[in-house]
Design an enzyme around this catalytic site. Structure first.
Site, PDB file in Angstrom:
ATOM      1  N   GLU A  42       0.859  -1.191   0.000  1.00 48.18           N
ATOM      2  CA  GLU A  42       0.000   0.000   0.000  1.00 48.18           C
ATOM      3  C   GLU A  42       0.888   1.230   0.000  1.00 48.18           C
ATOM      4  OE1 GLU A  42      -2.620   0.487   3.352  1.00 48.18           O
ATOM      5  OE2 GLU A  42      -3.610  -1.450   3.064  1.00 48.18           O
ATOM      6  N   GLU A  83     -13.725   5.713  -0.361  1.00 52.88           N
ATOM      7  CA  GLU A  83     -14.614   4.781   0.349  1.00 52.88           C
ATOM      8  C   GLU A  83     -15.341   5.529   1.469  1.00 52.88           C
ATOM      9  OE1 GLU A  83     -12.684   0.759   1.002  1.00 52.88           O
ATOM     10  OE2 GLU A  83     -10.944   1.866   0.252  1.00 52.88           O
ATOM     11  N   LYS A  88     -15.490   4.187   5.226  1.00 47.46           N
ATOM     12  CA  LYS A  88     -14.232   3.857   5.913  1.00 47.46           C
ATOM     13  C   LYS A  88     -14.224   4.498   7.293  1.00 47.46           C
ATOM     14  CE  LYS A  88     -10.295   1.757   4.908  1.00 47.46           C
ATOM     15  NZ  LYS A  88      -9.011   2.339   4.616  1.00 47.46           N
ATOM     16  N   GLU A  94      -9.278   9.094   5.655  1.00 50.73           N
ATOM     17  CA  GLU A  94      -9.354   7.678   5.257  1.00 50.73           C
ATOM     18  C   GLU A  94     -10.365   7.450   4.131  1.00 50.73           C
ATOM     19  OE1 GLU A  94      -7.397   5.301   6.252  1.00 50.73           O
ATOM     20  OE2 GLU A  94      -6.384   6.303   7.922  1.00 50.73           O
TER      21      GLU A  94
END
Length: 333
Positions: A256, A305, A308, A314
């Site tokens: 990541e 997202e 999240k 995030e």
């Protein structure tokens, strides 16, 4: 002569394709407005993204990946690790999620994500890795699929300068047996590497250009090695820590790395686009310590997202919006 030149051309094109595949994208599904899995796989293919990371064995995603030729990191959630300390459970997991999908191109199994030495799950990581690996061997898939775990850089007790990189005392007893296992089985260590957090946690000592790959010159000189960006410094700190742990040749896959486009300090579309574009170009050439060795890297993440957890940033790491429109002008290779 012409056919020979044509052949050389094909060979070069092949080499370029292999290099281009060094960038993958993580596919998280913590959103209530995301496209269907089939559309997501098509989006990977139409953008030339040849690698994907998923975080659990989602059957719909695996079905959509059949025949796609997309190389896959498949994850096992931290809360499932304890169950997989049972060998029969691990055999069943491999049967249900790997062997039942012969048309999916599995590359790595990530047994746990960012488990820390003090976590309740820490004691289960290595036994689960061993059991999953044994089940992969029993299926005769050990040359195709490597079993590992994904760590973050908080396991480093020291990271500056990069040559002084070492695991913390707390992390050492946790990670050393895992490192030994990986070396014995020819598997890489997966590492989530985020210059964004390095910068935002220490802006007085780390400049934004150093984190974004835009420093005009050398920022850190470490013996004979020179560093122009934080990504290289973090990764080489990890390589130094592995050397000190007796694993100088262990490969690291960056499982990541990303930059948020809103929700916090320096989280802008401009900064995120700059980071992703520069990261993609940079990993083709390796770090100062491992110069010339392309770094297999996965961008985090495919989509913003909206469900999240954690802080607002995030929710904003996507390289695409949920409507499948690209957020940045970047080429994935």
């Amino acid at each position: 002569m012409a056919p020979m030149l044509l052949l050389i051309g094909f060979l070069i094109a092949g080499l370029e394709l292999t290099g281009a595949q060094s960038v993958g994208v993580c596919y998280g599904k913590n959103g209530n407005n995301l496209p269907a899995d089939g559309e997501v796989v098509d989006l990977y293919k139409s953008n030339g993204i040849g690698r994907m990371r998923i975080y659990d064995p989602d059957q719909t995603t695996l079905n959509a990946l059949k025949g796609s030729n997309i190389e896959l990191i498949i994850g096992i959630l931290n809360n499932n690790l304890q169950a997989l300390t049972d060998a029969t459970a691990a055999t069943n997991w491999v049967q249900n999620n790997i062997r039942n999908y012969p048309d999916v191109k599995f590359k790595y199994i990530a047994v746990g994500n960012e488990v820390h030495p003090g976590d309740a799950e820490a004691q289960f990581v290595l036994p689960a890795i061993q059991n999953i690996h044994n089940a992969i061997v029993a299926a005769n898939l050990q040359d195709q699929i490597k079993v590992s775990t994904a760590i973050d850089t908080t396991l480093l007790g020291n990271s500056y300068p990069p040559s002084a990189g070492s695991f913390s005392d707390a992390a050492n007893s946790y990670i050393s047996p895992i490192i030994n296992f990986l070396v014995s089985n020819g598997a890489p260590l997966l590492a989530n590497v985020y210059p964004y957090f390095g910068y935002t946690n220490n802006p007085q000592d780390i400049s934004l250009p150093y984190a974004l790959f835009t420093s005009p010159g050398v920022v850190v000189t470490d013996g004979s090695l020179q560093y122009q960006n934080l990504f290289d410094a973090l990764l080489d700190s990890l390589f130094s820590a592995l050397e000190k742990a007796g694993a100088p040749n262990l490969q690291i896959v960056v499982s990541e790395s990303g930059w948020p486009s809103e929700g916090g300090t320096a989280a802008t579309v401009d900064n995120a686009g700059t980071y992703y574009k520069n990261l993609i170009n940079h990993v083709k050439g390796g770090t100062p310590k491992k110069s010339g060795q392309a770094i297999e890297t996965y961008l985090f993440a495919m989509f913003d997202e909206n469900l999240k957890g954690g802080s607002e940033i995030e929710k904003h790491f996507g390289v695409f919006s949920p409507n499948k429109q690209p957020k940045y002008q970047i080429s994935f290779g």
